[in-house]
Motif scaffolding. Sequence first.
Motif, short mmCIF file in Angstrom:
data_model
loop_
_atom_site.label_atom_id
_atom_site.label_comp_id
_atom_site.label_asym_id
_atom_site.label_seq_id
_atom_site.Cartn_x
_atom_site.Cartn_y
_atom_site.Cartn_z
N ILE A 139 0.85 -1.18 0.00
CA ILE A 139 0.00 0.00 0.00
C ILE A 139 0.89 1.24 0.00
O ILE A 139 1.80 1.35 0.82
CB ILE A 139 -0.94 0.04 1.22
CG1 ILE A 139 -1.82 -1.21 1.25
CG2 ILE A 139 -1.80 1.30 1.21
CD1 ILE A 139 -2.70 -1.32 2.49
N GLY A 140 0.62 2.15 -0.93
CA GLY A 140 1.35 3.41 -1.01
C GLY A 140 0.45 4.56 -0.63
O GLY A 140 -0.69 4.65 -1.12
N HIS A 141 0.91 5.43 0.24
CA HIS A 141 0.11 6.55 0.72
C HIS A 141 0.70 7.87 0.23
O HIS A 141 1.91 8.12 0.37
CB HIS A 141 0.09 6.59 2.25
CG HIS A 141 -0.61 5.44 2.88
ND1 HIS A 141 -1.94 5.46 3.19
CD2 HIS A 141 -0.15 4.20 3.25
CE1 HIS A 141 -2.28 4.29 3.73
NE2 HIS A 141 -1.21 3.52 3.78
N ARG A 142 -0.16 8.72 -0.31
CA ARG A 142 0.26 10.09 -0.59
C ARG A 142 0.28 10.85 0.74
O ARG A 142 -0.70 10.86 1.47
CB ARG A 142 -0.72 10.77 -1.55
CG ARG A 142 -0.32 12.22 -1.84
CD ARG A 142 -1.48 13.04 -2.32
NE ARG A 142 -1.09 14.42 -2.59
CZ ARG A 142 -1.92 15.45 -2.53
NH1 ARG A 142 -3.19 15.25 -2.20
NH2 ARG A 142 -1.50 16.66 -2.77
N VAL A 143 1.42 11.47 1.02
CA VAL A 143 1.55 12.35 2.19
C VAL A 143 2.00 13.71 1.67
O VAL A 143 3.00 13.80 0.95
CB VAL A 143 2.56 11.80 3.21
CG1 VAL A 143 2.65 12.74 4.42
CG2 VAL A 143 2.14 10.40 3.67
N PRO A 186 -2.70 -5.42 8.56
CA PRO A 186 -1.51 -5.32 9.43
C PRO A 186 -0.27 -6.01 8.87
O PRO A 186 0.86 -5.65 9.25
CB PRO A 186 -1.97 -5.97 10.73
CG PRO A 186 -3.13 -6.84 10.36
CD PRO A 186 -3.81 -6.14 9.22
N SER A 187 -0.44 -6.99 8.00
CA SER A 187 0.72 -7.72 7.47
C SER A 187 1.22 -7.17 6.14
O SER A 187 2.23 -7.65 5.60
CB SER A 187 0.38 -9.20 7.31
OG SER A 187 -0.67 -9.37 6.37
N VAL A 188 0.53 -6.15 5.58
CA VAL A 188 0.89 -5.62 4.27
C VAL A 188 1.90 -4.47 4.44
O VAL A 188 1.63 -3.53 5.19
CB VAL A 188 -0.36 -5.10 3.52
CG1 VAL A 188 0.04 -4.45 2.20
CG2 VAL A 188 -1.32 -6.25 3.27
N PRO A 189 3.05 -4.52 3.77
CA PRO A 189 4.01 -3.40 3.86
C PRO A 189 3.43 -2.14 3.23
O PRO A 189 2.75 -2.20 2.21
CB PRO A 189 5.23 -3.91 3.08
CG PRO A 189 4.68 -4.96 2.15
CD PRO A 189 3.52 -5.58 2.87
N GLN A 190 3.71 -1.00 3.87
CA GLN A 190 3.15 0.27 3.42
C GLN A 190 4.25 1.32 3.30
O GLN A 190 5.25 1.29 4.03
CB GLN A 190 2.05 0.73 4.38
CG GLN A 190 0.98 -0.33 4.53
CD GLN A 190 -0.26 0.14 5.25
OE1 GLN A 190 -0.65 1.29 5.14
NE2 GLN A 190 -0.90 -0.78 5.98
N VAL A 191 4.04 2.24 2.37
CA VAL A 191 5.07 3.23 2.02
C VAL A 191 4.43 4.62 1.99
O VAL A 191 3.30 4.78 1.52
CB VAL A 191 5.70 2.91 0.64
CG1 VAL A 191 6.59 4.05 0.15
CG2 VAL A 191 6.49 1.60 0.72
N ALA A 192 5.16 5.61 2.49
CA ALA A 192 4.74 7.01 2.41
C ALA A 192 5.47 7.67 1.25
O ALA A 192 6.70 7.60 1.16
CB ALA A 192 5.06 7.74 3.71
N VAL A 193 4.70 8.29 0.35
CA VAL A 193 5.25 9.01 -0.81
C VAL A 193 4.88 10.48 -0.64
O VAL A 193 3.70 10.83 -0.59
CB VAL A 193 4.69 8.45 -2.13
CG1 VAL A 193 5.28 9.20 -3.32
CG2 VAL A 193 5.00 6.96 -2.24
N PHE A 194 5.88 11.35 -0.54
CA PHE A 194 5.68 12.73 -0.14
C PHE A 194 5.62 13.67 -1.34
O PHE A 194 6.47 13.59 -2.25
CB PHE A 194 6.80 13.18 0.79
CG PHE A 194 6.90 12.36 2.05
CD1 PHE A 194 6.14 12.70 3.17
CD2 PHE A 194 7.71 11.24 2.11
CE1 PHE A 194 6.21 11.93 4.32
CE2 PHE A 194 7.78 10.47 3.25
CZ PHE A 194 7.03 10.82 4.37
#
Length: 406
Positions: free
Chosen positions: A96-100, A147-155
Amino acid sequence: MIKGDAPKVLVINCGSSSIKYGLFAMAPGHLIASGLLERIGEQVSLIRYRAENAQGEPVEHQQEIEAADHRAAFAHITVVLRNASGLEAGQEPDAIGHRVVHGGEAFSASVAIDQTVIDTIRNLIPLAPLHNPANLTGIEICREAFPSVPQVAVFDTAFHQTMPPHAFRYAVQETWYSRHGIRRYGFHGSSHRYVASRAAGYLQRPLEDLKLITLHLGNGASAAAIQHGNSIDTSMGFTPLEGLVMGTRCGDLDAAIPLHLENVLGQSADELEEALNRDSGLKGLCGSNDLREVLASEQAGDERARLALDVYCYRIRKYIGAYFVALDGLDALIFTGGVGENASLIRSRICQGLEKLGIAIDPEANDRTVEEISEIGRGGYSVRVLAVRTNEELQIARETLSVLTG
């Protein structure tokens, strides 16, 4: 770490009252499903989504729902993903990638999310009080749901962290910068990075060899000067308010004006901030922030609309000239964003009078519908002019995959 030939990456863009999402099969980056859930917290919320049918064709759906908060909203999105995107019961996305929006100086690249990253994003809330709290909400909900899925913050700000100090520093007291982070950060980073890379591929030249000006023109708008693949300057500053004239934001403004209005009108700082962000720009000049309406009003003889467009295009031309100097030349000028991709008349007006810089529009090419990428410059001039459809969600998915695969 991610395994498999076609990992599925879920991209989340969580706003204060909305969640935008996209699910990609990353081989090479096929969008399986996407949607927008808005009006969170209102009596009636609305979810719009696109998914593939059994024949692999995209189908649009829309329905009214109840979503009292972001957790309820995400529960609806999860149901849509299960039913319409190939995520079977019990199956999860691979990442999962999150826009921050704001990473401050703490983040110069996308990062895998852990508690330290979350705490740092929370500490940066004073730099983006309208955006970072909502972004954090999305991260926290997804960590609970998967909870087991790796997640990333993309700024949004990370791409512009390559700006040199002479470009990002304001001429204010040193302690304002050292203690309070008062400097220029820039935004729309994922879009500027994506279209620069797409342009390099189209021009069949390494991005590292190119000098580019990218214009992300939508309701929010920014310009970037990109040299050797790095942002060396951008029009937005400490907040997205600085720079170009936008739909409802004023862009560049004498800093003394809010102080003057505070004294003359007796308005509070919150009221002035609201006016500069929500009731200025094209809306302030002519009453509408929808460029299509402004163009129609100008054609009907509305002088306020004509002035608004003149101011809008003039400000962009000034930035093109400034960035031409900053780059010491230019290989390509790139239009993107809702306005940049679709408003051929605006592109033409922006480029008027720039022939001495090697920039000229081909009227026939400019009037054609922009595909993924279209060349709209006139032959015989030194600068290539392109219109490129941006894809910030795909860029976020790619960066998420890059972080997690090393």
